[in-house]
Structures are given as C-alpha cells and as structure tokens.
Design a protein around this motif. Structure first.
Motif, short mmCIF file in Angstrom:
data_model
loop_
_atom_site.label_atom_id
_atom_site.label_comp_id
_atom_site.label_asym_id
_atom_site.label_seq_id
_atom_site.Cartn_x
_atom_site.Cartn_y
_atom_site.Cartn_z
N VAL A 211 -0.61 13.12 2.29
CA VAL A 211 -0.25 11.73 1.97
C VAL A 211 1.04 11.43 2.57
CG1 VAL A 211 0.34 10.48 -0.07
CG2 VAL A 211 -1.83 11.65 -0.21
N ASN A 212 2.21 12.38 2.17
CA ASN A 212 3.55 12.16 2.82
C ASN A 212 3.56 12.05 4.39
OD1 ASN A 212 4.81 12.09 0.43
ND2 ASN A 212 4.89 14.56 0.35
N GLN A 213 2.62 12.91 5.15
CA GLN A 213 2.68 12.62 6.18
C GLN A 213 2.22 11.11 6.81
OE1 GLN A 213 0.24 15.45 8.48
NE2 GLN A 213 1.18 15.24 10.37
N ILE B 21 3.21 5.68 8.75
CA ILE B 21 2.93 4.24 8.47
C ILE B 21 4.44 3.47 8.52
CG2 ILE B 21 2.37 2.71 6.72
CD1 ILE B 21 -0.30 4.11 5.97
N LYS B 22 5.36 4.46 7.89
CA LYS B 22 6.58 3.63 7.85
C LYS B 22 7.08 3.46 9.45
CE LYS B 22 8.12 5.10 3.38
NZ LYS B 22 9.12 6.03 2.72
N GLY B 23 6.89 4.40 10.32
CA GLY B 23 7.39 4.38 11.67
C GLY B 23 6.56 3.33 12.40
N ILE B 24 5.32 3.12 11.99
CA ILE B 24 4.55 2.09 12.64
C ILE B 24 4.84 0.76 12.29
CG2 ILE B 24 2.31 0.93 12.64
CD1 ILE B 24 1.00 3.73 12.36
N MET C 287 2.59 -6.24 10.60
CA MET C 287 3.63 -5.61 9.84
C MET C 287 3.67 -5.91 8.57
SD MET C 287 7.88 -5.84 9.93
CE MET C 287 7.49 -7.34 9.04
N LEU C 288 3.35 -6.93 8.07
CA LEU C 288 3.08 -7.38 6.54
C LEU C 288 1.82 -6.63 6.01
CD1 LEU C 288 4.14 -11.23 6.73
CD2 LEU C 288 5.49 -9.41 6.12
N VAL C 289 0.63 -6.60 6.89
CA VAL C 289 -0.44 -5.88 6.47
C VAL C 289 0.00 -4.35 6.13
CG1 VAL C 289 -2.69 -5.14 7.20
CG2 VAL C 289 -1.94 -7.58 7.40
N ILE C 290 0.47 -3.98 7.21
CA ILE C 290 0.90 -2.64 7.33
C ILE C 290 1.89 -2.19 5.97
CG2 ILE C 290 2.43 -0.62 8.16
CD1 ILE C 290 -0.20 -0.85 9.56
N ASP C 291 2.70 -3.07 5.75
CA ASP C 291 3.69 -2.98 4.43
C ASP C 291 2.84 -2.94 3.11
OD1 ASP C 291 6.46 -2.90 3.22
OD2 ASP C 291 5.64 -4.98 2.46
N GLU C 292 1.89 -3.87 3.30
CA GLU C 292 1.04 -3.63 2.10
C GLU C 292 0.32 -2.43 1.76
OE1 GLU C 292 -1.88 -6.91 1.75
OE2 GLU C 292 -0.51 -8.40 2.55
N ILE C 293 -0.29 -1.71 3.18
CA ILE C 293 -0.94 -0.55 3.04
C ILE C 293 -0.11 0.52 2.65
CG2 ILE C 293 -1.90 1.21 4.54
CD1 ILE C 293 -2.97 -1.17 6.15
N LEU D 56 2.69 0.09 0.76
CA LEU D 56 2.83 0.19 -0.93
C LEU D 56 1.99 0.54 -1.58
CD1 LEU D 56 4.29 -3.64 -0.98
CD2 LEU D 56 5.67 -1.25 -1.19
N ASP D 57 0.58 0.42 -1.29
CA ASP D 57 -0.64 1.02 -1.71
C ASP D 57 -0.70 2.65 -1.77
OD1 ASP D 57 -1.38 -1.55 -2.54
OD2 ASP D 57 -3.18 -1.49 -0.93
N LEU D 58 -0.29 3.13 -0.49
CA LEU D 58 -0.15 4.64 -0.55
C LEU D 58 0.99 5.16 -1.22
CD1 LEU D 58 -1.35 6.73 1.15
CD2 LEU D 58 0.15 6.40 3.03
N GLU D 59 2.05 4.47 -1.33
CA GLU D 59 3.36 4.75 -2.12
C GLU D 59 2.84 4.83 -3.74
OE1 GLU D 59 6.30 2.34 -1.07
OE2 GLU D 59 7.12 3.70 0.30
N LYS D 60 1.92 4.05 -4.04
CA LYS D 60 1.45 3.94 -5.30
C LYS D 60 0.78 4.95 -5.62
CE LYS D 60 -0.50 0.24 -8.15
NZ LYS D 60 -1.26 -0.98 -8.32
N ARG D 61 -0.44 5.22 -4.59
CA ARG D 61 -1.22 6.50 -4.76
C ARG D 61 -0.29 7.80 -4.94
NH1 ARG D 61 -4.60 9.10 -7.33
NH2 ARG D 61 -5.97 10.61 -5.89
N LYS D 62 0.61 7.95 -4.12
CA LYS D 62 1.46 8.96 -3.90
C LYS D 62 2.06 9.51 -5.47
CE LYS D 62 5.62 10.92 -2.23
NZ LYS D 62 7.07 10.65 -1.83
N ASN D 63 2.64 8.36 -6.14
CA ASN D 63 3.12 8.48 -7.33
C ASN D 63 2.16 8.75 -8.29
OD1 ASN D 63 5.64 7.73 -6.31
ND2 ASN D 63 5.33 5.37 -6.86
#
Length: 67
Positions: A7-9, A14-17, A41-47, A49-56
C-alpha cells in the motif's frame, strides 16, 4: 512484501503520478491538453485520498501494519 508495504509503495507511486500530471498541466501550451492533465490529476488525487484512508484503516485494524 507485506500488505502495508504494498500500500505504501502504491501510494508513493500515485503521488509521483499526481505530481507529474501537475507539471504537465502547467508546462503545456495546449489549453485542451492542460485541461485534460489537470482533470486527470484531480481523479488521481481522489484515488490517493481513498488509498490513504485505506492505509489508515489497515493501521488501526491491523497494528502489525503500522509503518
């Protein structure tokens, strides 16, 4: 590789993209291309945020995955 490491990788990638799309949006002279890069970029930002939520969630429910 653990789930948390994967998940971290993925989050790092995604942050790089997202950063690259932002750069492309700012550096292109073609208005339509700039708009498409920005929208993507906005779509990637939503993804992201979802991934960060999942990580938490992973870190709370599975303490062994705390990074």
């Amino acid at each position: 590789m653990t789930v948390a490491a994967n998940v971290n990788q993925c989050l790092s990638t995604i942050k790089g993209i997202e950063a690259e799309l932002s750069t492309l949006a700012l550096n292109t002279n073609v208005e339509e291309a700039s708009r498409v890069f920005h929208e993507t970029m906005l779509v990637i930002d939503e993804i992201k945020l979802d991934l960060e939520k999942r990580k938490n969630e992973l870190e709370v429910k599975e303490p062994q995955y705390k990074g």
